[in-house]
Design an enzyme around this catalytic site. Structure first.
Site, short mmCIF file in Angstrom:
data_model
loop_
_atom_site.label_atom_id
_atom_site.label_comp_id
_atom_site.label_asym_id
_atom_site.label_seq_id
_atom_site.Cartn_x
_atom_site.Cartn_y
_atom_site.Cartn_z
N SER A 292 43.80 44.26 33.02
CA SER A 292 43.67 44.23 34.50
C SER A 292 43.07 42.86 34.85
O SER A 292 41.95 42.77 35.38
CB SER A 292 42.74 45.35 34.97
N ARG B 290 31.56 33.63 32.90
CA ARG B 290 30.78 33.27 31.70
C ARG B 290 29.36 33.83 31.82
O ARG B 290 28.64 33.93 30.83
CB ARG B 290 30.74 31.75 31.53
N ASP C 273 34.19 37.65 30.96
CA ASP C 273 34.96 38.78 31.52
C ASP C 273 36.21 38.26 32.22
O ASP C 273 36.17 37.82 33.37
CB ASP C 273 34.08 39.56 32.52
N LYS D 134 23.80 44.29 29.93
CA LYS D 134 25.25 44.09 29.75
C LYS D 134 25.48 42.68 29.20
O LYS D 134 25.06 41.69 29.80
CB LYS D 134 25.98 44.26 31.08
N LYS E 64 41.72 39.35 36.00
CA LYS E 64 41.15 38.87 37.26
C LYS E 64 41.97 37.69 37.78
O LYS E 64 42.62 36.99 37.00
CB LYS E 64 39.72 38.36 37.02
N LEU F 239 21.26 30.49 29.35
CA LEU F 239 22.25 31.33 28.67
C LEU F 239 23.42 31.67 29.59
O LEU F 239 24.58 31.70 29.17
CB LEU F 239 21.59 32.62 28.18
N MET F 240 23.11 31.94 30.86
CA MET F 240 24.16 32.32 31.81
C MET F 240 25.04 31.14 32.18
O MET F 240 26.24 31.28 32.38
CB MET F 240 23.52 32.91 33.08
N ASP G 202 39.03 46.09 33.83
CA ASP G 202 38.02 45.17 34.36
C ASP G 202 36.70 45.91 34.66
O ASP G 202 35.68 45.26 34.92
CB ASP G 202 38.56 44.50 35.64
N ARG H 256 30.55 49.14 32.34
CA ARG H 256 30.07 50.52 32.24
C ARG H 256 30.46 51.14 30.89
O ARG H 256 29.79 52.05 30.41
CB ARG H 256 30.60 51.34 33.43
N1 BES Z 1 31.71 41.55 35.89
C1 BES Z 1 32.38 42.18 36.94
C2 BES Z 1 31.56 42.32 38.21
C3 BES Z 1 31.14 41.05 38.90
C4 BES Z 1 31.87 40.55 39.94
C5 BES Z 1 29.97 40.42 38.54
C6 BES Z 1 31.46 39.41 40.58
C7 BES Z 1 29.55 39.28 39.19
C8 BES Z 1 30.30 38.78 40.22
C9 BES Z 1 32.79 43.58 36.49
O1 BES Z 1 33.07 43.73 35.15
C10 BES Z 1 34.02 43.94 37.25
O2 BES Z 1 34.99 43.30 37.07
N2 BES Z 1 33.94 44.97 38.07
C11 BES Z 1 35.02 45.40 38.87
C12 BES Z 1 35.01 46.90 38.90
C13 BES Z 1 36.25 47.50 39.52
C14 BES Z 1 37.45 47.18 38.66
C15 BES Z 1 36.05 48.96 39.66
C16 BES Z 1 34.83 44.82 40.27
O3 BES Z 1 33.72 44.75 40.74
O4 BES Z 1 35.82 44.41 40.85
ZN ZN Z 2 32.13 42.42 33.87
MG MG Z 3 35.09 43.30 34.66
#
Ligand code: BES
Ligand code: ZN
Ligand code: MG
Length: 520
Positions: free
Chosen positions: A293, A304, A288, A283, A295, A203-204, A365, A369
């Site tokens: 914001s 994915r 994502d 989650k 990435k 799935l991942m 991003d 949460r």
């Molecule tokens: N899905 C990401 C976290 C993530 C990063 C998972 C790398 C697996 C590998 C999450 O939604 C995210 O983007 N978190 C941010 C939080 C920040 C904006 C406070 C992060 O970790 O940069």
């Molecule tokens: Zn995420």
């Molecule tokens: Mg994120």
């Protein structure tokens, strides 16, 4: 793998002479596709007699010591994880791989927090099976190495490869079975544990245009279909999510064209239908992008797998059902994409969660949460025995522990002890992280709302502020948040998993549930 030339040539010709009828049979029968994996311990000064595993010793004596002889002639003693392959040794097994298991007295290691013996078996068996697969062997028998479950896990996990979308497929091992007299229940348990983790990996790994929230939910429903007598699946649509006033979840999902789904699984394993359930929450961001914001583009494809929490939790429920664990479990997965669009969350927006708390979304991003906040509120409606959520929540978790262990933030020593114990058995480790008020202060200081979705010192302690945020939606005494961002992928750290999405810590969740079931 160690090369055997020139020794092997000499030895093979002697085998041919000795047993030429059998050898000529190999090409004409189905045994030509059959292989055997056998284990050998590292020799220690005091245990010369325990060099071979039971199965290997039996095999050796059936060949009047030929395996033993060939092993010592073909090179130095096999170190842990190393292997050597012999052809034409036995009429039933044209290819035999001998794999090094390390020391025979290895056990639970207090420093490493795992069982060396089990880890060595998983690693060695996976190496052996892969070598046979490379030879296009389709039927493999595996030495149980004194621990059928670990051997089966090593075989199933080691052989997994995601090639569903490639038109040219490799020849695959189609059957793995234990060699010799074995505890078949333990072997079968290992197969189910391994397959559970492989389901999460599949799935991942699957691309986000293939595993949308809808497809994810349909896949899990289909995997649970053999257990309809004890499992109910609800695929809650957007209208239901709205009626539940899950404003934080909806604020993320509205940025995408893909409709969200709140997946709810009920597994009734306990004979007591009133037994409070273990609630697992995952989650389920099927992609994502970061939203507004956004990435950086480099490495974004890995997002994915941002539904790794949902994948591991739902796979754990599927496995619990297959194992018929005598426990009630509810699995919850808010599923959606995090995309930038004209309808997406904007930095500074304020949204309202199911419990009425308002949240200032300063970084779109930090979406995990938000969707978990509502799912955690909903989890409490089942009067649970415990709530465990899993989430690829923060890059900061990867910075803190890397892929060595899942970070566990929990308000419960009871829960921690059990998760920790389970992870020692599975080798898929956990490590406890803090839930100090120190971090809570950093997310409750918001200009516009009750909470801010990012800590005010943004990068510092990012995994801890994220956990502190989730805690604002928890009232139960037994809750644990598993940040699995660091263990999401495997490069070469876990020897029995190939490179790719790891499916961790599915087996630890299953082992935890199995132990909890045995307690009650
Ligand atoms: N899905 C990401 C976290 C993530 C990063 C998972 C790398 C697996 C590998 C999450 O939604 C995210 O983007 N978190 C941010 C939080 C920040 C904006 C406070 C992060 O970790 O940069
Ligand atoms: Zn995420
Ligand atoms: Mg994120």
């Amino acid at each position: 793998m160690t090369m055997l030339i020139p020794f092997r040539r000499v030895l093979l010709s002697s085998v041919r002479k000795h047993n030429c009828r059998q050898f000529s049979d190999f090409s004409s029968t189905s045994t030509a596709r059959k292989g055997l994996v056998l284990g050998v311990y590292e020799k220690q000064s005091n245990n010369d007699g325990k060099h071979f595993t039971e199965a290997a010793a039996e095999f050796d004596s059936s060949l009047s010591g030929k395996l033993s002889q060939m092993l010592s002639l073909s090179g130095p003693p096999l170190k842990k994880g190393k292997s050597r392959i012999f052809y034409g040794l036995h009429q039933d097994f044209p290819s035999v791989v001998v794999v090094g298991l390390g020391k025979s007295d290895a056990g639970v290691c207090g420093k490493e927090n795992w069982d060396n013996c089990k880890e060595n078996i998983r690693g060695a068996v996976s190496t052996g099976c892969r070598q046979l697969q490379d030879l296009e062997i389709t039927h493999v028998e595996v030495d149980p190495c004194g621990d059928e479950q670990s051997a089966a896990e090593g075989a199933v996990l080691g052989l997994f490869e995601y090639d569903e979308l490639k038109t040219k497929k490799k020849v695959r091992v189609t059957t793995t079975q234990p060699h010799g007299s074995v505890d078949t229940a333990a072997w079968q348990k290992g197969i189910l544990y391994g397959e559970g983790q492989n389901l999460a990996r599949q799935l991942m790994e699957a691309p986000a245009n293939h595993i949308t929230p809808t497809v994810f939910a349909d896949t899990i429903e289909q995997k649970l279909s053999p257990f309809v007598d004890r499992v109910t699946v609800h695929k809650r649509p957007q209208s239901w999510i709205e009626s539940e006033q899950m404003g934080a979840f909806l604020s993320v999902s509205k940025g995408s064209e893909e409709p969200p789904i709140f997946l709810e699984l009920h597994y009734r394993g306990s004979s007591d239908s009133t037994q409070p359930p273990l609630v697992l929450v995952g989650k389920g961001i099927t992609f994502d992008s970061g939203g507004i914001s956004l990435k950086p583009s480099s490495g974004m494809d890995a997002m994915r797998a941002d539904m790794g929490g949902a994948a591991t939790v739902c796979s754990a429920v599927v496995t619990a059902a297959a194992l018929k664990l005598p426990i009630n479990i509810i699995g919850l997965a808010p599923l959606c994409e995090n995309m930038p669009s004209g309808k997406a969350n904007k930095p500074g927006d304020v949204v309202c969660a199911k419990n009425g708390k308002t949240i200032q979304v300063d970084n779109t991003d930090a979406e995990g949460r938000l969707i978990l906040a509502d799912a955690l509120c909903y989890a409490h409606s089942f009067s649970p025995r415990a709530i465990i959520n899993a989430a690829t929540l923060t890059g900061a978790m990867d910075v803190a522990l890397g892929s060595a262990a899942t970070g566990v933030f929990t308000n419960s020593d009871w829960l921690w002890e059990r998760l920790h114990k389970a992870s020692i058995v599975t080798g898929d480790r956990v490590w406890r992280m803090p839930l100090f008020q120190h971090y809570t202060k950093q997310i409750t200081d918001s200009a516009l709302a009750d909470l801010n979705n990012v800590g005010k010192y943004s990068r510092s302690g990012g995994a801890c502020t994220a956990a502190a945020f989730l805690r604002e939606f928890v009232t139960t005494d037994h809750w644990a948040h598993l940040d699995i961002a660091g263990v999401m992928t495997n490069k070469d750290e876990v020897p029995y998993l190939r490179k790719g999405m790891s499916g961790r810590p599915t087996r630890t969740l299953v082992e935890f549930a199995a132990h909890l079931a045995s307690e009650s």
